[in-house]
Motif scaffolding. Structure first.
Motif, PDB file in Angstrom:
ATOM      1  N   UNK A 110       5.842  12.948  16.437  1.00  0.00           N
ATOM      2  CA  UNK A 110       7.245  13.357  16.467  1.00  0.00           C
ATOM      3  C   UNK A 110       7.893  13.044  15.127  1.00  0.00           C
ATOM      4  N   UNK A 111       8.870  13.840  14.766  1.00  0.00           N
ATOM      5  CA  UNK A 111       9.576  13.522  13.518  1.00  0.00           C
ATOM      6  C   UNK A 111      10.818  12.701  13.842  1.00  0.00           C
ATOM      7  N   UNK A 112      11.067  11.712  12.989  1.00  0.00           N
ATOM      8  CA  UNK A 112      12.169  10.791  13.209  1.00  0.00           C
ATOM      9  C   UNK A 112      12.921  10.616  11.892  1.00  0.00           C
ATOM     10  N   UNK A 113      14.245  10.617  11.969  1.00  0.00           N
ATOM     11  CA  UNK A 113      15.071  10.313  10.800  1.00  0.00           C
ATOM     12  C   UNK A 113      15.911   9.103  11.144  1.00  0.00           C
ATOM     13  N   UNK A 127       6.179   9.732  13.677  1.00  0.00           N
ATOM     14  CA  UNK A 127       5.756   8.607  14.511  1.00  0.00           C
ATOM     15  C   UNK A 127       4.232   8.475  14.434  1.00  0.00           C
ATOM     16  N   UNK A 128       3.804   7.272  14.085  1.00  0.00           N
ATOM     17  CA  UNK A 128       2.388   7.011  13.885  1.00  0.00           C
ATOM     18  C   UNK A 128       1.866   6.081  14.971  1.00  0.00           C
ATOM     19  N   UNK A 129       2.797   5.464  15.675  1.00  0.00           N
ATOM     20  CA  UNK A 129       2.410   4.529  16.719  1.00  0.00           C
ATOM     21  C   UNK A 129       3.676   3.908  17.253  1.00  0.00           C
ATOM     22  N   UNK A 130       3.574   3.213  18.391  1.00  0.00           N
ATOM     23  CA  UNK A 130       4.762   2.560  18.917  1.00  0.00           C
ATOM     24  C   UNK A 130       4.347   1.394  19.782  1.00  0.00           C
ATOM     25  N   UNK A 154       6.534   4.325  11.770  1.00  0.00           N
ATOM     26  CA  UNK A 154       6.686   5.635  11.142  1.00  0.00           C
ATOM     27  C   UNK A 154       5.825   5.727   9.898  1.00  0.00           C
ATOM     28  N   UNK A 155       5.248   6.897   9.704  1.00  0.00           N
ATOM     29  CA  UNK A 155       4.660   7.228   8.415  1.00  0.00           C
ATOM     30  C   UNK A 155       5.809   7.846   7.633  1.00  0.00           C
ATOM     31  N   UNK A 212       0.859  -1.178   0.000  1.00  0.00           N
ATOM     32  CA  UNK A 212       0.000   0.000   0.000  1.00  0.00           C
ATOM     33  C   UNK A 212       0.892   1.224   0.000  1.00  0.00           C
ATOM     34  N   UNK A 213       1.427   1.580  -1.178  1.00  0.00           N
ATOM     35  CA  UNK A 213       2.396   2.675  -1.179  1.00  0.00           C
ATOM     36  C   UNK A 213       1.810   3.961  -0.602  1.00  0.00           C
ATOM     37  N   UNK A 214       0.488   4.120  -0.698  1.00  0.00           N
ATOM     38  CA  UNK A 214      -0.071   5.363  -0.154  1.00  0.00           C
ATOM     39  C   UNK A 214      -0.074   5.353   1.372  1.00  0.00           C
ATOM     40  N   UNK A 215       0.080   4.171   1.959  1.00  0.00           N
ATOM     41  CA  UNK A 215       0.199   4.069   3.418  1.00  0.00           C
ATOM     42  C   UNK A 215       1.631   3.713   3.734  1.00  0.00           C
ATOM     43  N   UNK A 216       2.544   4.502   3.249  1.00  0.00           N
ATOM     44  CA  UNK A 216       3.934   4.102   3.371  1.00  0.00           C
ATOM     45  C   UNK A 216       4.361   4.121   4.837  1.00  0.00           C
TER      46      UNK A 216
END
Length: 177
Positions: A133-136, A151-154, A163-164, A112-116
């Motif tokens: 939060x942003x993560x690299x 971060x989309x969940x953990x 991560x999204x 599901x590339x749109x849900x990367x």
């Protein structure tokens, strides 16, 4: 992770496609790839058929058409298993996280590339990370893949961040002549 064995010519074509696609934000014409890897467009078209069959490339019809890499294309070039997890850095809201290393990156939702999404397994706690939060992550040792995401969940118990993916890139290798 199922690793797909690519020929060196498939690898160079796929790498060229990913890099051109990143610059152009759209489908990449076979002629452009041919120019990058110094092959004729007919050869590229044949190779693209095999890469499409491996689901690494999708064809885009129409006048603006061409080829686009799928999320699996990034994985196929990233066929490394991380032997040296300590080498993969993670940044949290722009700051390096000293006490955590990335153990494994699982680009699981490639269908599901749109849900990367990427699952990032940490050595170290994910408690300090919060949704939004942003993560690299990266660069990874072999392919120098760099993933930027939100971060989309953990999962605290297994130290996994979901991560999204906002951006995923590998540097352009300068061909050595």
């Amino acid at each position: 992770m199922s690793s797909i064995e690519l020929t060196s010519s498939q690898k160079s074509i796929l790498t060229a496609l990913i890099n051109l696609h990143r610059e152009e934000e759209g489908a990449v014409k076979g002629e452009e790839i041919a120019g990058e890897v110094d092959r004729n467009p007919g050869t590229i078209r044949n190779q693209m058929q095999s890469l499409k069959a491996l689901q690494l490339v999708e064809g885009v019809p129409g006048p603006k058409g061409g080829y686009k890499p799928t999320a699996s294309a990034y994985e196929a070039l990233d066929v490394q298993e991380m032997d040296e997890p300590a080498d993969v850095a993670i940044r949290h809201n722009g700051e390096y996280v000293e006490e955590a290393n990335v153990d494994d990156i699982d680009l699981s939702s490639v269908h599901h590339p749109e849900l990367c999404r990427a699952e990032i397994h940490l050595q170290g706690s994910v408690r300090g990370f919060n949704e939004g939060d942003s993560v690299t992550v990266g660069p990874t040792p072999l392919s120098k893949l760099l993933i930027e995401g939100t971060v989309d969940g953990k999962d605290d118990t297994s130290n996994v961040l979901i991560l999204r993916i906002d951006d995923m890139r590998a540097p352009v290798e300068e061909p050595s002549h």
